[in-house]
Design an enzyme around this catalytic site. Structure first.
Site, PDB file in Angstrom:
ATOM      1  N   LYS A  71      -1.299  46.040 -24.265  1.00  0.00           N
ATOM      2  CA  LYS A  71      -2.450  46.841 -25.003  1.00  0.00           C
ATOM      3  C   LYS A  71      -1.872  46.993 -26.448  1.00  0.00           C
ATOM      4  CE  LYS A  71      -6.235  49.080 -26.203  1.00  0.00           C
ATOM      5  NZ  LYS A  71      -6.543  48.302 -27.598  1.00  0.00           N
ATOM      6  N   LYS A  95       4.600  53.660 -25.635  1.00  0.00           N
ATOM      7  CA  LYS A  95       3.580  54.851 -26.008  1.00  0.00           C
ATOM      8  C   LYS A  95       2.585  54.812 -24.971  1.00  0.00           C
ATOM      9  CE  LYS A  95       2.368  53.974 -30.304  1.00  0.00           C
ATOM     10  NZ  LYS A  95       1.659  53.474 -31.672  1.00  0.00           N
ATOM     11  N   LYS A 107       1.674  43.392 -29.280  1.00  0.00           N
ATOM     12  CA  LYS A 107       1.158  43.633 -30.462  1.00  0.00           C
ATOM     13  C   LYS A 107       1.215  42.306 -31.193  1.00  0.00           C
ATOM     14  CE  LYS A 107       1.318  47.182 -33.649  1.00  0.00           C
ATOM     15  NZ  LYS A 107       1.156  48.413 -33.094  1.00  0.00           N
ATOM     16  N   THR A 191      -6.240  58.569 -34.458  1.00  0.00           N
ATOM     17  CA  THR A 191      -4.814  58.461 -34.794  1.00  0.00           C
ATOM     18  C   THR A 191      -4.511  59.876 -35.585  1.00  0.00           C
ATOM     19  OG1 THR A 191      -5.095  56.265 -34.802  1.00  0.00           O
ATOM     20  CG2 THR A 191      -2.887  57.040 -35.425  1.00  0.00           C
ATOM     21  N   ASN A 222      -5.713  54.552 -42.953  1.00  0.00           N
ATOM     22  CA  ASN A 222      -6.689  55.284 -41.723  1.00  0.00           C
ATOM     23  C   ASN A 222      -5.809  56.422 -41.106  1.00  0.00           C
ATOM     24  OD1 ASN A 222      -6.901  55.698 -38.662  1.00  0.00           O
ATOM     25  ND2 ASN A 222      -8.913  54.928 -39.366  1.00  0.00           N
ATOM     26  N   SER A 352      -8.543  54.214 -27.689  1.00  0.00           N
ATOM     27  CA  SER A 352      -8.950  52.962 -27.558  1.00  0.00           C
ATOM     28  C   SER A 352      -9.070  52.894 -25.876  1.00  0.00           C
ATOM     29  CB  SER A 352      -7.864  52.138 -27.931  1.00  0.00           C
ATOM     30  OG  SER A 352      -7.902  51.560 -29.243  1.00  0.00           O
TER      31      SER A 352
END
Ligand code: GLU
Length: 421
Positions: A71, A95, A107, A191, A222, A352
């Site tokens: 993820k 994370k 990623k 976030t 963002n 998410s």
């Protein structure tokens, strides 16, 4: 080594090595976690508006899936490299583990200046990437999301492309989608919300509260914008904001809504004017006399060349990897608290996860319930990291090292019971 000292990947691996020692895990754990399980490279042809074909190179780094599907986001940026993508994927593994999610880390990246593409070209590129990666992703395999340079619209194109290929709607393969396409309204600001929650909790410990504390923010994407929004809502005073071109500083506080309006109208916060406000560069913003500094742009901005000039007592990493390992040593010795990326900016991926759970069930919570669930997970992580830091010795180890030990613990145990190590 780069001119600025350790590279992002070197910094990540140094912290991992130290966490393995601190936690007393075997060398095999380092061997596994210091390299990705799989790297997919794709070359995507796009018919540009001028009729010519341009080939874009993209990656998906699948770092480790001991705890669940890979993820992590997809970055569109002209300067991405495979090494950077590996570092980002590695951070995602830690994370996701740290926050108790049933995920490994991954990623993606494409070297592209998306600002130079037309909307149609951007759509072609996004669909092309989803098509090329389709054999390697899926709701139980690898679940991408946005990162720097990508957004919900891009996720919508990608989920549509993937769904066309499979012949049915697959909402759970990408997260941070538009609300109408099985997204959740909290994801847009999650976030930044997480950044503010971590800042608030740390401020309670440092000063008894965040009210009136001054904040400088580097980055107005963002994370930077929503970080500023929630920090202001929680009572902090945002005094400086920059975007990729530079920004503005007013010691008595900026009016966020006005700064945002200028950014939307003129594409940079630099054009914001009011009495007592002056311009600052992206280097200067890091060194302002503030209580809290939020680097929310790119990696390696706090390095050994400027670490000594930083005046903030609390640094909240909205970006991934903004502080190099060398700089962190200097700042830790000075007693600065650095809330590391895998903790401070985890609000995005935790949300998410909640969106993915909704998508798998085709059942959706309302905004308030979702935000409460998100906050509960963030607070639980905060408490675990602080406990671990206390146990390991606050002056001997950094918060990042404590967070890494906490993260490695789950992954190590999963790898062990699977028989990988
Ligand atoms: N790109 C974000 C991160 O670095 C979010 C990833 C996600 O939601 O999967 O954590």
């Amino acid at each position: 080594m780069s001119l600025r000292g350790t590279t992002f990947l070197e910094s990540v691996l140094q912290t991992l090595k130290r966490a393995i020692e601190l936690g007393g895990y075997p060398q095999e754990a380092y061997e596994m976690l210091s390299r990705p399980q799989r790297i997919v490279t794709v070359n995507i042809p796009v018919k540009m508006d001028n009729g010519k074909i341009q080939i874009f190179t993209g990656y998906r780094v699948q770092h480790n899936n001991a705890l669940g599907p890979y993820k992590g986001g997809i970055r569109f940026h002209p300067e991405v490299t495979l090494e950077e993508d590996i570092a980002l994927a590695t951070v995602m593994t830690f994370k996701n583990s740290l926050n108790g999610l049933p995920y490994g880390g991954g990623k993606g990246a494409i070297a592209v200046d998306y600002k130079k593409l037309s909307k149609r070209e951007l759509e072609e590129l996004s669909r092309g990437y989803a098509r090329a990666l389709a054999p390697f992703i899926g709701p139980e395999v690898d679940i991408p999301a946005p990162d720097v340079g990508t957004d919900p619209q891009i996720m919508a194109w990608m989920v549509d492309e993937y769904s066309k290929m499979t012949g049915h709607n697959v909402p759970g393969v990408f997260t941070a989608k538009p609300v109408i396409l099985w997204g959740n309204p909290v994801r847009e600001y999650s976030t930044g919300f997480g950044v503010a929650v971590w800042a608030r909790e740390a401020a309670k410990k440092l000063w008894g509260g965040i009210e009136g504390k001054t904040v400088a923010i580097q980055g107005f994407g963002n994370v930077g914008y929503w970080g500023a929004y929630w920090l202001e809502k929680m009572g902090a005073k945002v005094v400086a904001i920059t975007d990729s071109r530079g920004g503005v500083y007013n010691p008595s506080g900026l009016k966020l809504a006005e700064v945002k309006a200028v950014k939307d109208k003129t594409s940079t916060v630099m054009n914001y004017e009011s009495s007592g406000t002056r311009k600052v560069t992206n280097d200067e913003v890091l060194e302002l006399p503030v209580d809290i500094l939020v680097p929310a742009a790119l990696e390696n901005v706090i390095h050994k060349g400027n670490a000594n000039n930083i005046k903030a007592k609390l640094i909240v990493e909205g970006a991934n990897g903004p502080t190099t390992a060398d700089a962190e040593k200097v700042l830790h010795t000075k007693g600065v608290w650095i809330l590391p990326d895998l903790a401070a900016n985890a609000g995005g991926v935790v949300m998410s996860y909640l969106e993915w759970v909704e998508d798998l069930q085709w059942y959706f919570w309302d905004e308030e319930e979702t935000r409460n669930r998100l906050e509960r997970i963030l607070l639980d992580t905060f408490n675990r990291v602080m406990n671990r830091w206390n146990k390991l010795g606050m002056s001997q180890v950094t918060i990042r090292e404590a967070a890494y030990v906490e993260a490695v613990d789950r992954i190590y145990n999963a790898m062990k019971v699977r028989g990988w190590i």
